[in-house]
Design a protein around this motif. Structure first.
Motif, PDB file in Angstrom:
ATOM      1  N   THR A   1      77.805  58.804  61.963  1.00  0.00           N
ATOM      2  CA  THR A   1      77.978  59.638  63.150  1.00  0.00           C
ATOM      3  C   THR A   1      77.516  58.894  64.394  1.00  0.00           C
ATOM      4  O   THR A   1      76.680  57.994  64.338  1.00  0.00           O
ATOM      5  N   GLU A   2      78.070  59.316  65.526  1.00  0.00           N
ATOM      6  CA  GLU A   2      77.616  58.833  66.839  1.00  0.00           C
ATOM      7  C   GLU A   2      77.401  60.055  67.707  1.00  0.00           C
ATOM      8  O   GLU A   2      78.324  60.843  67.913  1.00  0.00           O
TER       9      GLU A   2
ATOM     10  N   ARG B   1      75.727  61.249  71.359  1.00  0.00           N
ATOM     11  CA  ARG B   1      75.073  60.926  72.626  1.00  0.00           C
ATOM     12  C   ARG B   1      75.151  62.057  73.639  1.00  0.00           C
ATOM     13  O   ARG B   1      74.609  61.950  74.724  1.00  0.00           O
TER      14      ARG B   1
ATOM     15  N   GLN C   1      79.700  66.135  71.609  1.00  0.00           N
ATOM     16  CA  GLN C   1      79.898  65.156  70.551  1.00  0.00           C
ATOM     17  C   GLN C   1      79.103  65.543  69.310  1.00  0.00           C
ATOM     18  O   GLN C   1      79.572  65.398  68.178  1.00  0.00           O
TER      19      GLN C   1
ATOM     20  N   ASN D   1      73.799  57.456  60.730  1.00  0.00           N
ATOM     21  CA  ASN D   1      73.985  57.544  62.173  1.00  0.00           C
ATOM     22  C   ASN D   1      73.891  56.137  62.763  1.00  0.00           C
ATOM     23  O   ASN D   1      73.052  55.340  62.345  1.00  0.00           O
ATOM     24  N   GLU D   2      74.742  55.850  63.738  1.00  0.00           N
ATOM     25  CA  GLU D   2      74.819  54.503  64.284  1.00  0.00           C
ATOM     26  C   GLU D   2      73.532  54.076  64.985  1.00  0.00           C
ATOM     27  O   GLU D   2      73.275  52.888  65.136  1.00  0.00           O
ATOM     28  N   GLU D   3      72.720  55.016  65.388  1.00  0.00           N
ATOM     29  CA  GLU D   3      71.475  54.702  66.074  1.00  0.00           C
ATOM     30  C   GLU D   3      70.278  54.697  65.125  1.00  0.00           C
ATOM     31  O   GLU D   3      69.408  53.825  65.222  1.00  0.00           O
TER      32      GLU D   3
ATOM     33  N   GLU E   1      80.665  66.064  65.648  1.00  0.00           N
ATOM     34  CA  GLU E   1      80.215  65.211  64.549  1.00  0.00           C
ATOM     35  C   GLU E   1      79.596  66.023  63.418  1.00  0.00           C
ATOM     36  O   GLU E   1      79.753  65.682  62.235  1.00  0.00           O
TER      37      GLU E   1
END
Length: 235
Positions: free
Chosen positions: A84-85, A87, A91, A62-64, A95
């Protein structure tokens, strides 16, 4: 198919949907209970050589939650990495579907359809509340802009005071947090484990303790999260 997951939400989603596909997960991947796979460190400090040794066809990230250098190292070792992103709720649904299909699912699992339906069928709201949502203390940090947890709360009629902040997880002095005069303070039990004796006493506004898994995870827990959070928040 051999999959390593670096994201607790995705670990649970894959384990529930595609038993036997996961070969590795982080120490923070606590669901489903009793998951028997190799443990490859944390989300922020995975053991890259250990992951490579597992010979995965795919690593979920995950990008975060995961660091770009670790993902770059995995790719340099010839491993495919899906990032994955997430927010907001729609989404998250997309995802999850994308990640599960990459792991071999032929269709969206039933639990994902049911989770989406649960959030679409929320009862009408009676007014809106303003909330501060700390995620850490010493120093105090809160939910800021464009967060998945903030989107879930908004769908339940609870507006994040710091939703328009320039940062996603700003550090804010306690006096400033108190000065916003929120209707309530939402305290999840992760990443910082707020408890009845650690967190609520810092605020004059009513404090609500909630499950971090229901507020921040995007996976099978989404199905019950709408009801659990609505009850906890009095919505």
């Amino acid at each position: 198919m051999r999959v390593v997951s670096l994201v607790p939400s995705l670990t649970e989603a894959v384990a529930v949907t595609l038993p036997g596909v996961l070969v590795g997960a982080t120490e923070w991947c606590t669901h489903p209970a009793g998951l028997d796979v190799a443990r490859i460190g944390g989300t922020k400090n995975p053991d890259v050589p250990a992951i490579v040794a597992l010979r995965p066809d795919l690593v979920l990230a995950n990008e975060e939650e995961n660091r770009a250098p670790d993902l770059a190292a995995l790719r340099a070792a010839g491993i495919e990495v899906l990032v994955t992103e997430v927010r907001e709720l729609p989404q998250a649904i997309r995802e999850l579907d994308r990640a599960l299909r990459a792991c071999g699912a032929s269709a969206r699992p039933r639990w994902l359809d049911e989770a989406e339906t649960a959030w679409l069928r929320l009862p009408p709201l009676q007014g809106r509340l303003r909330a501060v949502v700390p995620i850490w203390r010493r120093p105090w940090m809160v939910l800021g802009r464009a967060t998945f947890a903030g989107d879930l709360l908004a769908r339940l009629g609870v507006d994040n005071v710091y939703a328009d902040h320039a940062e996603r997880y700003p550090r804010v002095p306690l006096d400033e947090l108190r000065g916003t005069r929120p209707d309530l303070v939402v305290l999840p039990d992760e990443p910082y484990r707020f408890t009845p004796d650690d967190g609520p006493e810092a605020f004059e506004a009513p404090a609500v303790l909630v499950s971090g898994r229901h507020l921040t995870w995007y996976g099978p827990s989404l199905g019950e999260a709408a009801g659990v959070l609505a009850t906890a928040l009095g919505r």
